[in-house]
Write an enzyme that holds these catalytic residues in place. Structure first.
Site, PDB file in Angstrom:
ATOM      1  N   HIS A 276       7.664 -26.041  15.536  1.00  0.00           N
ATOM      2  CA  HIS A 276       9.106 -26.050  15.263  1.00  0.00           C
ATOM      3  C   HIS A 276       9.734 -24.718  15.680  1.00  0.00           C
ATOM      4  O   HIS A 276      10.749 -24.691  16.392  1.00  0.00           O
ATOM      5  CB  HIS A 276       9.330 -26.316  13.773  1.00  0.00           C
ATOM      6  CG  HIS A 276      10.761 -26.342  13.355  1.00  0.00           C
ATOM      7  ND1 HIS A 276      11.463 -27.511  13.156  1.00  0.00           N
ATOM      8  CD2 HIS A 276      11.640 -25.343  13.077  1.00  0.00           C
ATOM      9  CE1 HIS A 276      12.696 -27.235  12.786  1.00  0.00           C
ATOM     10  NE2 HIS A 276      12.833 -25.916  12.735  1.00  0.00           N
ATOM     11  N   GLU A 277       9.138 -23.620  15.233  1.00  0.00           N
ATOM     12  CA  GLU A 277       9.704 -22.313  15.556  1.00  0.00           C
ATOM     13  C   GLU A 277       9.559 -21.996  17.041  1.00  0.00           C
ATOM     14  O   GLU A 277      10.418 -21.329  17.620  1.00  0.00           O
ATOM     15  CB  GLU A 277       9.058 -21.224  14.701  1.00  0.00           C
ATOM     16  CG  GLU A 277       9.306 -21.371  13.200  1.00  0.00           C
ATOM     17  CD  GLU A 277      10.781 -21.475  12.829  1.00  0.00           C
ATOM     18  OE1 GLU A 277      11.620 -20.894  13.550  1.00  0.00           O
ATOM     19  OE2 GLU A 277      11.105 -22.147  11.823  1.00  0.00           O
ATOM     20  N   HIS A 280      12.621 -23.211  18.715  1.00  0.00           N
ATOM     21  CA  HIS A 280      13.726 -22.242  18.649  1.00  0.00           C
ATOM     22  C   HIS A 280      13.538 -21.140  19.691  1.00  0.00           C
ATOM     23  O   HIS A 280      14.470 -20.763  20.403  1.00  0.00           O
ATOM     24  CB  HIS A 280      13.802 -21.627  17.260  1.00  0.00           C
ATOM     25  CG  HIS A 280      14.392 -22.518  16.215  1.00  0.00           C
ATOM     26  ND1 HIS A 280      15.675 -23.035  16.303  1.00  0.00           N
ATOM     27  CD2 HIS A 280      13.890 -22.979  15.033  1.00  0.00           C
ATOM     28  CE1 HIS A 280      15.935 -23.775  15.235  1.00  0.00           C
ATOM     29  NE2 HIS A 280      14.866 -23.762  14.455  1.00  0.00           N
ATOM     30  N   GLU A 306      18.699 -26.177  16.684  1.00  0.00           N
ATOM     31  CA  GLU A 306      17.790 -27.054  15.943  1.00  0.00           C
ATOM     32  C   GLU A 306      17.337 -28.241  16.784  1.00  0.00           C
ATOM     33  O   GLU A 306      16.228 -28.758  16.588  1.00  0.00           O
ATOM     34  CB  GLU A 306      18.467 -27.536  14.658  1.00  0.00           C
ATOM     35  CG  GLU A 306      17.525 -28.138  13.651  1.00  0.00           C
ATOM     36  CD  GLU A 306      16.493 -27.162  13.099  1.00  0.00           C
ATOM     37  OE1 GLU A 306      15.429 -27.620  12.624  1.00  0.00           O
ATOM     38  OE2 GLU A 306      16.741 -25.937  13.146  1.00  0.00           O
TER      39      GLU A 306
END
Length: 509
Positions: A276-277, A280, A306
């Protein structure tokens, strides 16, 4: 990527009008100050000793006051007027538009308030950490109330004629109207609630082979996270992986750092957080090097950001093709013997009784978000007092998810967000909706994306995102960028179709 010693003093071309060059020189100094503040924030969350909070608050406050002065002063006001009078092309005009928006939005906010708010945010994060660790909401409540009041004061200074919550929302989503977001929320509730109810009634059990084989120490889980980052092509020279209380990403196209956290009983929690990160970070790293310090070299909104993290987490790392190619690597790290199908099922379990947002499954996650947005808005608008938050939180958890936390640490203290800002949770759901739309458009362009994922050839996916999203920076408002990237306006249709097909198959619905 440009070499590490890229010349960042020549990002504005020589043929630009003098007025434009003057404006960009002024704005780049502002941007670099903000970038420096970001490094101090990262350090506070990752490596700074707890005793440094008071000093760090002063440092960040001084930087924010200096930034505010430069952003709102007569010098940049005159430079803006001169640049707007020049004959500018589309990209340069977009840079000026974005600087004008920031100048107008902040020029009525007193510098003293900016400094006080920044210092309070820095102090609040340490108070939140301690309150969460001790399960003591009463310790955090006065700080939370003070922070809310300061944010309301700032919003009223920006625009006294509109609701404060709406003004705050535009900090993260400057171009997606709150009314459109509320429409999306209603569409999602109408589609997700019955789907979740069907899954709850199903007798399909997607038990995780990874949980059964635990617990796992931090070194083992870090090794797994580093392996998937290698697969994702996360560059060592422009990124790093660390641990923090709440996973986050910080940085720019030259230095995009990510954090994760480890749960001994479930390695997939850290695994999905890391991916997920990375999503980003991929956005930051995909921004054009030559635009560093300009609006065209910065990300557009929290929802766009996001969309990148949710794409890589859900549309790549939670797919069966991904696990067909990666499961042996995971088994080697974890000492397990899971099949690709078992791993795929493990990362896609639906469990409405989960208490924690960042550990929530792909469907119930959005009920966590809606719950927070409702409390967030009611608190900002004065309809819920700070003392009522734990009770209201637990009531909504019971209503939406049928579970009530035993502690505030697992309830209203679980998120770091309220220690710094409000009206920020919406971006998570906007991102999921947009990720599905981008995924659909990508598959139309690239063809067999599943084959690329299965083979571990993920660079074409990142390159597609860079071409269609990242490289534009703030060139377009949100609605225009979505159309540029996907060929149509933002819609929840692709997300709802995607989850109905995916989870219908997983749960034999």
């Amino acid at each position: 990527m440009a070499p590490p010693n890229a010349d960042l003093d020549s990002t504005v071309s020589d043929d630009a009008p003098d007025a434009y060059r003057d404006l960009m020189d002024r704005y780049q100094r502002i941007s670099h100050l903000e970038s420096g503040s970001g490094v101090l924030y990262w350090d506070q969350q990752v490596t700074m000793p707890t005793g440094g909070t008071a000093a760090r608050g002063k440092q960040l406050a001084a930087l924010s006051a200096t930034t505010h002065e430069k952003l709102t002063g007569e010098g940049i006001a005159d430079a803006l007027a001169a640049a707007e009078a020049a004959d500018l092309d589309g990209e340069r005009a977009a840079n000026v538009r974005e600087i004008r928006r920031r100048h107008e939005r902040n020029r009525s906010v007193p510098e003293e308030l900016v400094e006080e708010l920044t210092e309070q945010q820095s102090a609040s994060q340490q108070v939140w950490k301690e309150a969460k660790a001790d399960d003591d909401f009463d310790r955090f409540a006065p700080t939370l109330e003070t922070l809310r009041d300061l944010h309301v004061e700032r919003a009223e200074a920006i625009d006294p004629d509109r609701p404060s919550y709406e003004v705050m929302y535009e900090d993260g989503e400057p171009y997606l109207p709150l009314e459109r977001l509320e429409e999306v929320f209603e569409e999602l509730k109408a589609g997700l609630v019955p789907l979740i109810e069907e899954i709850e009634a199903s007798d399909v059990d997607l038990a995780s082979p990874f949980v059964a084989a635990g617990p796992y120490d931090d070194a083992t889980q870090r090794g797994l996270s580093e392996s998937v980052l290698d697969l994702l092509n996360y560059p060592d020279d422009r990124g790093r992986l660390d641990v923090s209380a709440h996973p986050f990403t910080s940085g720019n196209q030259f230095d995009a750092r990510i954090t994760t956290r480890f749960k001994p009983e479930d390695p997939m929690d850290a695994f999905t957080a890391t991916v997920h990160e990375f999503g980003h970070a991929s956005y930051e790293l995909g921004l054009p090097d030559g635009r560093f310090g300009e609006p065209l070299g910065a990300s557009l909104s929290s929802g766009l950001h996001e969309s990148q993290s949710r794409f890589w987490e859900n549309h790549v790392a939670r797919t069966e093709p991904f696990w067909e190619g990666f499961v042996e690597e995971a088994n080697d790290h974890l000492g397990t013997d899971a099949t690709a199908r078992e791993a795929y099922q493990a990362v896609n379990q639906i469990y409405p009784d989960n208490l924690i947002r960042v550990e929530a499954d792909e469907l119930t996650y959005h009920l966590h978000i809606i719950l927070r947005c409702e409390i967030d808005r009611a608190f900002v608008e004065g309809d819920v007092s700070v003392e009522e938050i734990p009770h209201v939180w637990n009531e909504k958890m019971d209503d939406y998810l049928g579970v009530v936390p035993d502690t505030d640490a697992d309830g209203c203290l679980q998120d770091i967000h309220w220690s710094s800002r409000f009206a920020a949770f919406q971006g998570y759901t906007i991102g999921s909706v947009l990720a599905a739309q981008l995924d659909h458009a990508m598959r139309e362009d690239l063809g067999d994306v599943d084959a690329l994922i299965r083979e571990g050839d993920l660079r074409p996916l990142w390159e597609w995102m860079t071409e269609h999203v990242h490289r534009h920076g703030r060139r377009y408002p949100t609605d225009e960028l979505v159309e540029v990237a996907t060929g149509e306006p933002l819609t929840a249709e692709y997300f709802l179709d995607y989850v109905e097909e995916k989870f219908g198959k997983l749960y034999d619905l």
